[in-house]
Design a protein around this motif. Structure first.
Motif, PDB file in Angstrom:
ATOM      1  N   ALA A 139       5.012   0.803   2.359  1.00  0.00           N
ATOM      2  CA  ALA A 139       4.032  -0.273   2.485  1.00  0.00           C
ATOM      3  C   ALA A 139       3.689  -0.919   1.156  1.00  0.00           C
ATOM      4  O   ALA A 139       3.104  -2.003   1.115  1.00  0.00           O
ATOM      5  N   THR A 140       4.044  -0.295   0.047  1.00  0.00           N
ATOM      6  CA  THR A 140       3.650  -0.815  -1.266  1.00  0.00           C
ATOM      7  C   THR A 140       4.710  -1.732  -1.846  1.00  0.00           C
ATOM      8  O   THR A 140       5.874  -1.686  -1.453  1.00  0.00           O
ATOM      9  N   GLN A 141       4.287  -2.577  -2.780  1.00  0.00           N
ATOM     10  CA  GLN A 141       5.195  -3.444  -3.530  1.00  0.00           C
ATOM     11  C   GLN A 141       5.212  -3.051  -5.005  1.00  0.00           C
ATOM     12  O   GLN A 141       5.802  -3.755  -5.827  1.00  0.00           O
ATOM     13  N   ASP A 142       4.527  -1.943  -5.341  1.00  0.00           N
ATOM     14  CA  ASP A 142       4.399  -1.514  -6.730  1.00  0.00           C
ATOM     15  C   ASP A 142       5.656  -0.771  -7.159  1.00  0.00           C
ATOM     16  O   ASP A 142       5.902   0.360  -6.732  1.00  0.00           O
ATOM     17  N   LEU A 143       6.475  -1.407  -8.012  1.00  0.00           N
ATOM     18  CA  LEU A 143       7.741  -0.792  -8.426  1.00  0.00           C
ATOM     19  C   LEU A 143       7.510   0.475  -9.237  1.00  0.00           C
ATOM     20  O   LEU A 143       8.300   1.420  -9.156  1.00  0.00           O
TER      21      LEU A 143
END
Length: 849
Positions: free
Chosen positions: A774-778
């Protein structure tokens, strides 16, 4: 006579000219340096660097004699001559100091040192009162008499030393002059060679030019005879050449086409507008959107006014500041009609295939899911309190469920074999593979009271480039078939290799019930149920041998069967094979009991992941080492300040203090491990990151997953890099789990301990997967991927380990699209991997046939 093209010859000439020019420049610099060195040495010969010391050495004897005369005069005269003695002594003494400290010869001259020692002993007397000195003049005279030969000998030694030094200087000059002469001669040879080369190059260029003209003429004749229409235009799309084939394609004559606009004459209005815009863009930017772009389909105009589908390939050529476009045009009206018919047939076939695949997928899900629930419930019921009759009912239900699951797996195996593309061949150790598979099937053989024999001559143990997964499936199906149909009998697997024919042969022979001669021809067909007890006793689907035949066919081989009822059956598989060098192979299947017999060490394992920490510690203890643990970088620093270790195995990505930071702090401390070998242990690292490890003070690198042999080699090599063999293996969906590594870990840890670690990994994976997807934090994804990759690699999940590595690399390089795309696939890949683990650990139904 063959010759290079003009452009290639010109490039070679430029390269040769540049290389020789550089050689000449370097030679000139060398000659200049040698000339300067010779001039310097010659100049130094004119300077008497040691003249002062030679003079002092020569004067030493004179001053000695003057001192002796002064002493004699004082003895003959009286106290009034004492001052002259002091003066002469001081002068004589001062002559020895420059000789002693001013040159290398003086420092090691024994006579000079002896004389100095005598004079040093007389200094208190000389510096005393006149009365004391006068009273001991006789003693001073006697002392001076003892060193009478030394001044002259010292002078002669210095003259000899300086003569030798001069000789050495002259020899150096001679050597430099000789080198200078050789260098100058070499440069002359280079100049001559360059002149000869230029002459030969000029001749070659002339020859190449003539050949180029001949090729141009041949090319023109070829284009005129080409079946495709060839149209040449200038940069303004004006036709300047029109081949005979183009006349047939378009219906225009060459005279009609020359000088006309390509767009207006040969293209419909819609196509013409598009190409006009492309040509305008080319004139402005110099970039073409249609030339050198491969084949393009478009509509073109015939002379009679009808449009037809055509295939055009355009290329661009430059002559000075002008550009030319060469267009190859083919009328594809017939091909389009044929293609449309083929596409329609293909679509029908694909539609049928998709329906079949959808059916298999649906049936797999709809049947396996409730069946797994039934089997799980029955297994739980089996563990409860039951009477004998109830237990027999549960046992019968479990057996039937296993058989039904086997049928489903057989059908899905056929679907997988048909859809499976042959992967790139990889090196395979056939001996290790067959040993492993026979060991895996031993429990099935024991249940059936069947003896398995593996015949594998040493000469036949070769390494081959092949599809290891297919070989494994072939052998497992044939052996499991033979075991099931040979109760209380024997099964033999024999491997051999024919170098003359380049074929690998597997012979599987059993002493089972055999197959009727009429039925032998049908056993490789799908869903064949023979009326004999051969099939009834196995409750099989009749797909096992069909699966084997599919894999054999994919490998380009053949399989045959010979059988006699009541005597036994013999299957033979013949496969074409290419040998591979043993040094370049990765033996993924071989599992050996490995234990280091060399230096036992005290080690510190640093990792924040419990699974990684425990597994690595177990490996090290298996090798006989003493292991301490740290759960983070700061704890590792604290422990390293208190205890001395032979090596530290350091994880990289840890919360708080990272592995590189901990290494830097340990190196900067004055603790007992300041110079200890620190080995980076990480699931994945880019080349530039490994450089960062070295810069931080790490002396080695180990890539997860790790096996015992590599781990021991790294420790014995004092921290030298060891790259896990799995790094060079291709990661495919057909090799989800490294069976060899799983077996090795189970042998090392025990089955229950391994299962505990595996359950912990599954829990960690399932706990975080929803959040990660669900995250977009690389950065968060990278941390998760790095942590899980190490654990998966250590537990043998090759494909999942590879995907997690790819995610980490994509995050590090800022490729968000690839990283997020792979994250979406994680849950499906993990589910397949968990199933593969279960199969490997014997938690799934037995191998189907």
């Amino acid at each position: 006579m063959s010759s290079l093209p003009l452009s290639v010859a010109t490039k070679l000439f430029r390269w040769a000219f540049g290389t020789i020019s550089i050689a000449i420049i370097v030679g000139c610099i060398a000659i200049s340096y040698l000339s300067y060195s010779v001039w310097t040495y010659v100049d130094n010969l004119g300077v008497a660097k040691q003249g002062q010391q030679e003079y002092m050495a020569a004067q030493l004897e004179i001053e000695y004699l003057k001192l002796q005369d002064a002493v004699d005069d004082a003895l003959a005269g009286g106290p009034e001559d004492i001052e002259d003695v002091r003066k002469r002594f001081d002068i004589f003494y001062s002559r020895t100091l420059p000789l002693r400290f001013g040159s290398q010869a003086g420092q090691f001259n024994a006579d000079l040192l002896k004389l100095q020692a005598v004079l040093d002993a007389q200094v208190p007397l000389i510096d005393g009162t006149d009365a004391q000195l006068f009273g001991q003049l006789d003693q001073l005279a006697e002392t001076l008499e003892t060193v009478r030969p030394l001044p002259r000998k010292i002078g002669l030694d210095f003259v000899s030393h300086e003569a030798k030094a001069g000789q050495r200087e002259r020899e150096k000059i001679i050597n430099l002059i000789e080198i200078l002469i050789i260098s100058v001669s070499s440069m002359i040879i280079v100049f001559i060679a360059m002149i000869v080369g230029l002459l030969r190059q000029a001749k070659t260029l002339n020859t190449t030019t003539q050949l180029a003209e001949e090729r141009d003429q041949r090319l023109s004749a070829t284009l005129r005879g080409s079946l495709d229409g060839v149209v040449v235009t200038d940069e303004n799309a004006i036709i300047i050449d029109f081949s005979q084939s183009a006349e047939d394609v378009f219906g225009f004559t060459r005279d009609q086409a020359i000088g006309q606009s390509f767009f207006d004459l040969l293209l419909p209005a819609e196509e013409s507008k598009m190409f006009y815009a492309a040509m305008a863009n080319y004139r402005q930017t110099g970039k073409t959107t249609f030339a050198e772009k491969g084949r393009q389909e478009l509509n073109m105009m015939h002379q009679d006014g009808h449009a037809f589908p055509a295939e055009m390939t355009a290329s661009i050529a430059h002559a000075g500041s002008h550009a030319f476009f060469i267009c190859y045009v083919r009328n594809i009206t017939d091909q389009k009609a044929q293609k449309a018919e083929l596409i329609s047939s293909r679509d029908d076939a694909l539609s049928a295939n998709r329906e079949r695949s959808r059916f298999f997928a649906m049936m797999s899900h709809e049947m396996r899911t409730p069946l797994n629930g039934v089997l799980s419930a029955l297994q739980m019921l089996e563990g409860s309190e039951l009477n004998c009759k109830q237990r027999s009912y549960v046992g019968a239900a479990l057996t039937s469920g296993d058989i039904l699951m086997g049928h489903i797996n057989d059908v899905l195996a056929v679907e997988s074999a048909e859809k499976r593309k042959n992967p790139e061949p990889t090196p395979c150790d056939i001996a290790a593979l067959t040993n492993s598979l026979v060991a895996t099937l031993q429990p099935l053989a024991r249940d059936n009271q069947t003896a398995i024999e593996l015949v594998q001559p040493e000469a036949g143990q070769q390494f081959f480039l092949t599809d290891q997964r297919a070989i494994q499936q072939i052998i497992v199906n044939l052996l499991s078939n033979a075991i099931k149909f040979t109760p209380s009998g024997s099964v033999k697997l024999e491997t051999s290799y024919s170098k003359e024919n380049g074929t690998l042969i597997f012979d599987v022979t059993d002493t089972g019930i055999g197959i009727a001669e009429d039925d032998v021809k049908r056993i490789f067909d799908d869903f064949v149920s023979l009326d004999s007890s051969y099939e009834r006793r196995t409750n099989g689907t009749g797909l096992g041998l069909g699966i084997v035949q599919r894999f054999v066919t994919n490998l380009g081989g053949e399989i045959t069967c010979k059988s006699t009822l009541g005597v036994g059956t013999h299957f033979q598989v013949i496969l074409p094979m290419q040998e591979a060098a043993p040094a370049t192979t990765n033996n993924a299947q071989q599992t050996t009991s490995y234990e280091s017999s060399k230096n036992r060490q005290s080690l510190l394992v640093v990792d924040d992941n419990e699974i990684n920490r425990d597994l690595l510690g177990a490996m090290l203890e298996r090798l006989g080492h003493k292991v301490c643990y740290a759960t983070g970088g700061q704890q590792a620093v604290n422990i390293s300040l208190e205890h001395r270790f032979d090596a530290i195995l350091m994880d990289i990505s840890m919360p708080g203090v990272s592995g590189t930071q901990a290494t830097q702090r340990i190196r900067a401390s004055r603790g007992p491990n300041q110079n200890t070998h620190i080995i980076a242990v990480t699931a994945h690292a880019l080349p530039q990151e490994r450089t960062a490890f070295t810069d931080a003070g790490m002396t080695g690198f180990l890539a997860k997953p790790i096996n015992l042999k590599e781990l021991d080699a790294c420790l014995l090599g004092a921290g030298k890099d060891q790259h896990s063999a799995s790094e060079s293996l291709p990661h495919t969906s057909d090799s989800l789990v490294d069976v060899a590594q799983v077996n090795e870990l189970i042998a090392m840890l025990g089955h229950d301990t391994f299962m505990d670690r595996l359950d912990l990994l599954k829990t960690q994976f399932k706990t975080q997967i929803d959040e990660i997807q669900a995250t977009q934090d690389l950065a968060g994804i990278e941390t998760y991927a790095h942590s899980m990759a190490g654990s998966c690699g250590m537990l043998g999940a090759k494909h999942l380990h590879s995907v997690l590595q790819d995610i980490e690399t994509a995050c590090k390089t800022g490729n968000a699209q690839d990283a997020l795309g792979l994250v979406k696939q994680l849950e499906s890949i993990a589910a397949d991997t968990f199933d593969a683990w279960n199969n490997t650990l014997g938690q799934s139904p037995k191998v189907a046939t």
